[in-house]
Design a protein around this motif. Structure first.
Motif, PDB file in Angstrom:
ATOM      1  N   ALA A 139      69.064   1.079 -40.566  1.00  0.00           N
ATOM      2  CA  ALA A 139      70.370   1.689 -41.357  1.00  0.00           C
ATOM      3  C   ALA A 139      71.666   1.755 -40.559  1.00  0.00           C
ATOM      4  O   ALA A 139      72.769   1.749 -40.940  1.00  0.00           O
ATOM      5  CB  ALA A 139      69.816   3.184 -41.418  1.00  0.00           C
ATOM      6  N   THR A 140      71.490   1.841 -39.162  1.00  0.00           N
ATOM      7  CA  THR A 140      72.784   1.491 -38.376  1.00  0.00           C
ATOM      8  C   THR A 140      73.398   0.215 -38.433  1.00  0.00           C
ATOM      9  O   THR A 140      74.636   0.239 -38.515  1.00  0.00           O
ATOM     10  CB  THR A 140      72.249   1.978 -36.779  1.00  0.00           C
ATOM     11  OG1 THR A 140      71.823   3.438 -36.821  1.00  0.00           O
ATOM     12  CG2 THR A 140      73.553   1.952 -36.049  1.00  0.00           C
ATOM     13  N   CYS A 235      72.001  -7.376 -32.731  1.00  0.00           N
ATOM     14  CA  CYS A 235      71.799  -5.871 -33.082  1.00  0.00           C
ATOM     15  C   CYS A 235      70.269  -5.794 -33.065  1.00  0.00           C
ATOM     16  O   CYS A 235      69.727  -4.796 -32.940  1.00  0.00           O
ATOM     17  CB  CYS A 235      72.576  -5.297 -34.297  1.00  0.00           C
ATOM     18  SG  CYS A 235      74.189  -5.225 -33.935  1.00  0.00           S
ATOM     19  N   MET A 236      69.371  -6.702 -33.601  1.00  0.00           N
ATOM     20  CA  MET A 236      67.996  -6.830 -33.863  1.00  0.00           C
ATOM     21  C   MET A 236      67.349  -7.238 -32.599  1.00  0.00           C
ATOM     22  O   MET A 236      66.130  -6.748 -32.292  1.00  0.00           O
ATOM     23  CB  MET A 236      67.842  -7.584 -34.894  1.00  0.00           C
ATOM     24  CG  MET A 236      68.164  -7.094 -36.447  1.00  0.00           C
ATOM     25  SD  MET A 236      67.486  -7.707 -37.819  1.00  0.00           S
ATOM     26  CE  MET A 236      68.241  -9.554 -37.616  1.00  0.00           C
ATOM     27  N   TRP A 309      76.109   9.127 -37.384  1.00  0.00           N
ATOM     28  CA  TRP A 309      75.061   8.226 -36.940  1.00  0.00           C
ATOM     29  C   TRP A 309      75.574   7.545 -35.452  1.00  0.00           C
ATOM     30  O   TRP A 309      74.634   7.443 -34.668  1.00  0.00           O
ATOM     31  CB  TRP A 309      74.734   7.064 -37.778  1.00  0.00           C
ATOM     32  CG  TRP A 309      75.731   6.381 -38.589  1.00  0.00           C
ATOM     33  CD1 TRP A 309      76.314   6.854 -39.691  1.00  0.00           C
ATOM     34  CD2 TRP A 309      76.092   5.047 -38.493  1.00  0.00           C
ATOM     35  NE1 TRP A 309      77.159   5.815 -40.056  1.00  0.00           N
ATOM     36  CE2 TRP A 309      77.272   4.740 -39.181  1.00  0.00           C
ATOM     37  CE3 TRP A 309      75.936   3.922 -37.227  1.00  0.00           C
ATOM     38  CZ2 TRP A 309      78.019   3.428 -39.287  1.00  0.00           C
ATOM     39  CZ3 TRP A 309      76.947   2.783 -37.343  1.00  0.00           C
ATOM     40  CH2 TRP A 309      77.826   2.754 -38.287  1.00  0.00           C
ATOM     41  N   TRP A 310      76.799   7.374 -35.401  1.00  0.00           N
ATOM     42  CA  TRP A 310      77.463   6.754 -33.974  1.00  0.00           C
ATOM     43  C   TRP A 310      77.212   7.864 -32.859  1.00  0.00           C
ATOM     44  O   TRP A 310      76.860   7.801 -32.015  1.00  0.00           O
ATOM     45  CB  TRP A 310      78.728   6.433 -34.289  1.00  0.00           C
ATOM     46  CG  TRP A 310      78.853   4.964 -34.790  1.00  0.00           C
ATOM     47  CD1 TRP A 310      79.368   4.590 -35.813  1.00  0.00           C
ATOM     48  CD2 TRP A 310      78.072   3.812 -34.334  1.00  0.00           C
ATOM     49  NE1 TRP A 310      78.991   3.301 -36.013  1.00  0.00           N
ATOM     50  CE2 TRP A 310      78.504   2.803 -35.277  1.00  0.00           C
ATOM     51  CE3 TRP A 310      77.358   3.397 -33.253  1.00  0.00           C
ATOM     52  CZ2 TRP A 310      78.034   1.408 -34.818  1.00  0.00           C
ATOM     53  CZ3 TRP A 310      76.833   2.346 -32.930  1.00  0.00           C
ATOM     54  CH2 TRP A 310      77.200   1.081 -33.818  1.00  0.00           C
ATOM     55  N   GLU A 311      77.325   9.282 -33.448  1.00  0.00           N
ATOM     56  CA  GLU A 311      77.583  10.486 -32.305  1.00  0.00           C
ATOM     57  C   GLU A 311      75.778  10.378 -31.891  1.00  0.00           C
ATOM     58  O   GLU A 311      75.805  10.514 -30.726  1.00  0.00           O
ATOM     59  CB  GLU A 311      77.684  11.637 -33.023  1.00  0.00           C
ATOM     60  CG  GLU A 311      79.231  11.680 -33.429  1.00  0.00           C
ATOM     61  CD  GLU A 311      79.537  11.773 -34.625  1.00  0.00           C
ATOM     62  OE1 GLU A 311      78.815  10.853 -35.505  1.00  0.00           O
ATOM     63  OE2 GLU A 311      80.504  12.513 -35.175  1.00  0.00           O
ATOM     64  N   ARG A 312      75.068  10.404 -32.844  1.00  0.00           N
ATOM     65  CA  ARG A 312      73.547  10.287 -32.185  1.00  0.00           C
ATOM     66  C   ARG A 312      73.169   9.257 -31.539  1.00  0.00           C
ATOM     67  O   ARG A 312      72.609   9.229 -30.422  1.00  0.00           O
ATOM     68  CB  ARG A 312      72.651  10.319 -33.698  1.00  0.00           C
ATOM     69  CG  ARG A 312      73.034  11.861 -34.363  1.00  0.00           C
ATOM     70  CD  ARG A 312      71.947  11.893 -35.701  1.00  0.00           C
ATOM     71  NE  ARG A 312      72.291  12.788 -36.586  1.00  0.00           N
ATOM     72  CZ  ARG A 312      71.818  13.480 -37.492  1.00  0.00           C
ATOM     73  NH1 ARG A 312      70.530  12.595 -37.845  1.00  0.00           N
ATOM     74  NH2 ARG A 312      72.131  14.306 -38.338  1.00  0.00           N
ATOM     75  N   LEU A 313      73.687   7.959 -31.969  1.00  0.00           N
ATOM     76  CA  LEU A 313      73.314   6.848 -31.209  1.00  0.00           C
ATOM     77  C   LEU A 313      73.950   6.924 -29.640  1.00  0.00           C
ATOM     78  O   LEU A 313      73.377   6.739 -28.703  1.00  0.00           O
ATOM     79  CB  LEU A 313      73.935   5.623 -31.758  1.00  0.00           C
ATOM     80  CG  LEU A 313      73.520   4.316 -31.283  1.00  0.00           C
ATOM     81  CD1 LEU A 313      71.899   4.234 -31.180  1.00  0.00           C
ATOM     82  CD2 LEU A 313      74.110   3.119 -32.126  1.00  0.00           C
ATOM     83  N   ARG A 314      75.345   7.716 -29.732  1.00  0.00           N
ATOM     84  CA  ARG A 314      76.045   7.657 -28.346  1.00  0.00           C
ATOM     85  C   ARG A 314      75.057   8.355 -27.617  1.00  0.00           C
ATOM     86  O   ARG A 314      74.900   8.327 -26.356  1.00  0.00           O
ATOM     87  CB  ARG A 314      77.257   8.308 -28.584  1.00  0.00           C
ATOM     88  CG  ARG A 314      78.249   7.235 -28.811  1.00  0.00           C
ATOM     89  CD  ARG A 314      79.635   7.921 -28.817  1.00  0.00           C
ATOM     90  NE  ARG A 314      80.879   7.005 -28.956  1.00  0.00           N
ATOM     91  CZ  ARG A 314      81.116   6.901 -30.189  1.00  0.00           C
ATOM     92  NH1 ARG A 314      80.771   7.348 -31.344  1.00  0.00           N
ATOM     93  NH2 ARG A 314      82.169   5.868 -30.428  1.00  0.00           N
ATOM     94  N   ALA A 315      74.580   9.871 -28.236  1.00  0.00           N
ATOM     95  CA  ALA A 315      73.902  10.632 -27.323  1.00  0.00           C
ATOM     96  C   ALA A 315      72.830  10.065 -26.909  1.00  0.00           C
ATOM     97  O   ALA A 315      72.286  10.389 -25.532  1.00  0.00           O
ATOM     98  CB  ALA A 315      73.734  12.117 -28.106  1.00  0.00           C
ATOM     99  N   ARG A 316      71.949   9.241 -27.790  1.00  0.00           N
ATOM    100  CA  ARG A 316      70.772   8.742 -27.234  1.00  0.00           C
ATOM    101  C   ARG A 316      70.991   7.539 -26.114  1.00  0.00           C
ATOM    102  O   ARG A 316      69.894   7.288 -25.286  1.00  0.00           O
ATOM    103  CB  ARG A 316      69.911   7.875 -28.386  1.00  0.00           C
ATOM    104  CG  ARG A 316      69.368   8.900 -29.473  1.00  0.00           C
ATOM    105  CD  ARG A 316      68.028   8.400 -30.295  1.00  0.00           C
ATOM    106  NE  ARG A 316      68.719   7.246 -30.967  1.00  0.00           N
ATOM    107  CZ  ARG A 316      69.306   7.381 -32.078  1.00  0.00           C
ATOM    108  NH1 ARG A 316      69.402   8.520 -32.869  1.00  0.00           N
ATOM    109  NH2 ARG A 316      69.864   6.390 -32.998  1.00  0.00           N
ATOM    110  N   LEU A 317      71.993   6.875 -26.242  1.00  0.00           N
ATOM    111  CA  LEU A 317      72.164   5.750 -25.071  1.00  0.00           C
ATOM    112  C   LEU A 317      72.969   6.368 -24.213  1.00  0.00           C
ATOM    113  O   LEU A 317      73.334   5.387 -23.254  1.00  0.00           O
ATOM    114  CB  LEU A 317      72.934   4.857 -25.950  1.00  0.00           C
ATOM    115  CG  LEU A 317      72.171   3.905 -27.180  1.00  0.00           C
ATOM    116  CD1 LEU A 317      72.718   2.926 -27.758  1.00  0.00           C
ATOM    117  CD2 LEU A 317      70.586   3.953 -26.869  1.00  0.00           C
TER     118      LEU A 317
END
Length: 341
Positions: A139-140, A235-236, A309-317
């Motif tokens: 989805a990202t 990306c994959m 989705w980018w905020e969540r990805l930033r937080a996770r990474l």
């Protein structure tokens, strides 16, 4: 090629009404600075200064170009200026904004929006370090490239090609925009016209036709679309695909993509294979054709695209509010990223 890289302009240098703050990045084609305009606003300024053609001593403003390289230097300069002129006519959130461009110090400067965030390459390298099966969620990936393709379509409508699409040139801003940066059309002019400028394409992302020194013949929207496919693959997979000459000798792309089936939808994998066809005529011939296919698949895709989705990805990474990487860190990540397993 010049043995010594051209020295950057010193801090506090005034050019065209802008004050240089510091060097942001240096590459084979030019230098990028953080600068302030007359109102004190931050901008990025790209200076045309190909290291293969020009030198500049520390503290100097004017580049030094050997007589036998003057013609090619001028050719690249004109192309860079025209690229700035064309980009200044494009106003799209997914394309870096060109605010001004001017000649000074026997070169050309392109004034652009100063973006804060991190490149897609930074996200991929960090995600790869987590050693999970999926580098980025489907989805990202779909949401990201929906934005990128909207910008690229506008670029093509203005009769331009990017010619250097890669994860390092897709920037994710802190306000969650995906932005195409660092266009390579002027570099391609030097690559095809010069006899002593080394190729400036990026292995893994450059389509096969870019390796033929034919003055730009055969290049088209399908050339950028090949690079889009390579970016989705990265990306994959977490790494770029093998470069086009290797693939022409022995193509392992289908085998590599087969290992991703089950992790990502067959439809997305098939799109990557379509985009990365070695024969340009076998690829999507326009961004619209690719958008149409991705939109058709997205309608049947069960995985929803999360908001923010980018905020969540930033937080996770661990990339929250990341600043644009400096030249040294960018180069170290670039060299490690551009080595397929």
């Amino acid at each position: 090629m010049s043995k010594t890289k051209p020295a950057p302009l010193p801090p506090d240098t005034l050019i065209g009404g802008y004050r240089i703050v510091r060097l942001l990045a240096a590459g084979g084609f030019g230098l990028v600075y953080l600068a302030l305009d007359a109102q004190g606003r931050e901008v990025a300024i790209k200076e045309y200064l190909p290291a293969a053609l020009a030198t500049r001593a520390p503290g100097e403003l004017l580049p030094q170009v050997a007589p036998e390289k003057q013609a090619l230097y001028r050719l690249g300069l004109r192309s860079f200026f025209e690229e700035g002129r064309a980009l200044a006519q494009i106003a799209h959130p997914a394309v870096v904004g060109v605010l001004n461009f001017f000649r000074e110090n026997d070169t050309v400067y392109m004034v652009m929006d100063y973006l804060q965030g991190a490149s897609l390459q930074d996200f991929i390298v960090t995600a790869r370090g987590r050693q999970r099966k999926k580098i980025l969620r489907e989805a990202t990936i779909r949401s990201l490239f929906d934005e990128v393709l909207r910008g690229l379509r506008i670029v093509h409508q203005h009769k331009m090609l990017h010619l250097d699409i890669k994860p390092a040139n897709i920037f994710i801003t802190d306000d969650n925009r995906a932005v195409l940066i660092d266009f390579g059309a002027a570099r391609e002019v030097l690559n095809t016209e010069g006899t002593f400028v080394r190729p400036m394409y990026t292995p893994g992302f450059a389509a096969p036709e870019m390796y033929r020194r034919t003055g730009g013949a055969g290049l088209g929207p399908w050339t950028d679309i090949y690079a889009i496919g390579a970016c989705i693959y990265s990306c994959m997979q977490g790494y770029p695909p093998h470069d086009a000459p290797q693939r022409q000798e022995k193509d392992r792309l289908v085998t590599a993509l087969a290992r991703l089936r089950g992790l990502y939808s067959n439809e997305l994998i098939d799109v990557v294979e379509w985009c990365m066809a070695l024969d340009p005529l076998s690829r999507p011939q326009s961004v619209f054709a690719l958008q149409r296919e991705l939109a058709r698949e997205a309608a049947a895709e069960p995985e929803p695209t999360p908001s923010g989705w980018w905020e969540r990805l930033r937080a996770r990474l661990g990339l929250a509010q990341a600043q644009a990487p400096d030249a040294a860190s960018h180069q170290s990540q670039r060299s490690s990223f551009l080595e397929p397993p």
